[in-house]
Design an enzyme around this catalytic site. Sequence first.
Site, mmCIF file in Angstrom:
data_model
loop_
_atom_site.group_PDB
_atom_site.id
_atom_site.type_symbol
_atom_site.label_atom_id
_atom_site.label_comp_id
_atom_site.label_asym_id
_atom_site.label_seq_id
_atom_site.Cartn_x
_atom_site.Cartn_y
_atom_site.Cartn_z
ATOM 1 N N GLU A 1 0.832 -1.213 0.000
ATOM 2 C CA GLU A 1 0.000 0.000 0.000
ATOM 3 C C GLU A 1 0.863 1.258 0.000
ATOM 4 O O GLU A 1 0.549 2.242 -0.659
ATOM 5 C CB GLU A 1 -0.965 0.003 1.190
ATOM 6 C CG GLU A 1 -1.853 -1.240 1.312
ATOM 7 C CD GLU A 1 -2.576 -1.618 0.028
ATOM 8 O OE1 GLU A 1 -2.853 -0.726 -0.791
ATOM 9 O OE2 GLU A 1 -2.847 -2.814 -0.176
ATOM 10 N N TYR B 1 -1.259 -7.673 -11.358
ATOM 11 C CA TYR B 1 -0.314 -7.653 -10.247
ATOM 12 C C TYR B 1 0.977 -8.410 -10.569
ATOM 13 O O TYR B 1 2.069 -7.855 -10.578
ATOM 14 C CB TYR B 1 -0.954 -8.306 -9.007
ATOM 15 C CG TYR B 1 -2.071 -7.488 -8.403
ATOM 16 C CD1 TYR B 1 -1.861 -6.753 -7.254
ATOM 17 C CD2 TYR B 1 -3.333 -7.457 -8.985
ATOM 18 C CE1 TYR B 1 -2.878 -5.997 -6.676
ATOM 19 C CE2 TYR B 1 -4.352 -6.709 -8.422
ATOM 20 C CZ TYR B 1 -4.125 -5.984 -7.268
ATOM 21 O OH TYR B 1 -5.127 -5.243 -6.732
#
Length: 639
Positions: free
Chosen positions: A331, A419
């Site tokens: 994050e 990803y």
Amino acid sequence: MNLLSAPMRWHTLVFTGALLLASCAGSDGTSTASESENETSAKAQRIAAMKQVTDQHSFARPEEARITHLDWNARVDFDARTISGTATYDIEVAEDAQRIVFDTHELAIKEVLVDGEPVEHTLGAAQPFIGQPLTVPITPATKKVAIKYTSSPGADALLWVEAQGDKPPFLFTQSQAILARTWIPVQDSPGIRFSYDADVEVPKGMMALMSAENPTETNADGRYSFRMAQPIPAYLLALAAGEVEFRSVGERCAVYAVPELIDKAAYEFAEMEQLLLAAEELYGRYAWDRYDLLILPAAFPFGGMENPRLTFATPTIIAGDRSLVALVAHELAHSWSGNLVTNSTWDDFWLNEGFTVYFEQRIMEAVYGRETSEMLATLSYQGLVDEVDAISDLNPDDTHLKLHLAGRNPDDGMTAIAYDKGYFFLRLMEETVGRERFDEWLNGYFEAYAFKGMDTERFVEYLNSTLLADDADKAAVRIEDWIYGPGLPSNCPSVSSPRFERVDATLAAWGAGDLSTADLPWEEWIYQERYRFLSNLADDTPTERMAELDAAWGIGSTGNNEVLFAWMEQAIRSNYTPTYPRVESFLIEVGRRKFLTPLYRAMKETGQMEMALDIYGKARGGYHSVATGTMDELLDWKG
Ligand SMILES: [Zn+2]
């Protein structure tokens, strides 16, 4: 965001200030002639950039008129489950502009004002996923548009977590990908950025938090003011309200959590500042001033969401031993890849997530060493190979990095492709040109495109004229195969983890009966090794042997949710019923999609649909819409 495959995943600035200055200059009437020329050319450039890409998931027409700043006044009503308020936008318009178009989804629009005067607005027909266009008549001289509205009680972005026993209620938003429009009328396209101020009223006793400068104490009157000076796209708008506490864990870092979790959270994430320093060391100054973490209720559908200044995170990463901090690294990395340089459309999602997984791995390597980061890379590879297999059967085009999501829910693009295929593409480039050159290039990329959108085609052009300008490097990387081709190209970098190889050999010996359960080195293994062992158990592992592992390790009571999850999935596949009550309680408490999907799927694939539907019926009301969307389809739920 953080996702599905490997055990941890899912959610800035080398701040040049150019964009902010450009949109502020002139509004105070003091700009000189040359400043206003600069402003005009900056505006022309921005409008030209807007024309380059079409976002199929937004009704906005930014080349005609776009928002630059939001003033939001809102009241959160837990009883009615609504947010009511006024969104007032500063706008920038083209010379011949006659309208501005906003995205809305099930919002009740009360009134629209243009420069203070009420106007007739038009709400277009609702379309699947993307909602309704709100069209407002303007002139080229228009400065402000204000929209009074109320959200619907079923708004998809919002989860109203009910009070349970002594636990008070909680509200949080999840705006990515296109759900901001369910709680605020906005130009909900990742290529459109705006700064914001907000005044929000929540029930007394609660703290309100946003993706902005945040309070550190609860106010007696439930009123809070916010400011986000750096421009962000709408999917990074975020709000949470609940009885939370603040605890500092570093100069620029803190955690927010409910009182019962605040001590655990402060311990678990004590190393956040170290991660932040490692990230800055790699790719330049952190641009958002503070980096704080909000621990949400377990119903949060993702691992984390990279809301600027305040990452929203699941409590399932609190393991008691700091073993799941890779999620924070992920994050945090988004503060550069995603929040600073942003995918222009959801077809370009890999530009957010592939870069973020790469960056996450580099932070993990810098702080915890290459051995650990290579274990993560190996899990990433394993997840990717499985996902490529699964998707190739259904829709091979969805294994391209560049996606084609027009007419579909952009959530469909949230797979391991963006990803992990994205990660291996970047890793291939790093290995081709060498780390030093690659890092220099990546620093330059973040600096050049700070606070801007990036689409795949422009990225390829940039790549071809910078990092891969050399023909030999181009030939070695094969950009087209990776971005516009299916599956995993043959030049995919290989990863190996000697520690995992030892785990695999141990598992083989145990499976063949050559090694007893008592001789397994569980205590010596770190969690990734435990996860590797459990997730690779054969589906037909006899229940007696499952019982041996259970008795020896007491896995059902582990604090590490990744290990627990791997165990529960195997238990379902091996029909090991003593774990079933734990599966049920877990699925009712936790709403994180990464765990839900494989567990329900395991029940479905092993002929245990009755159990799946029984548990889902009890749990569904507590899940967020992004989780129910997936599970409804998986379980063919008719309600
Ligand atoms: Zn992410």
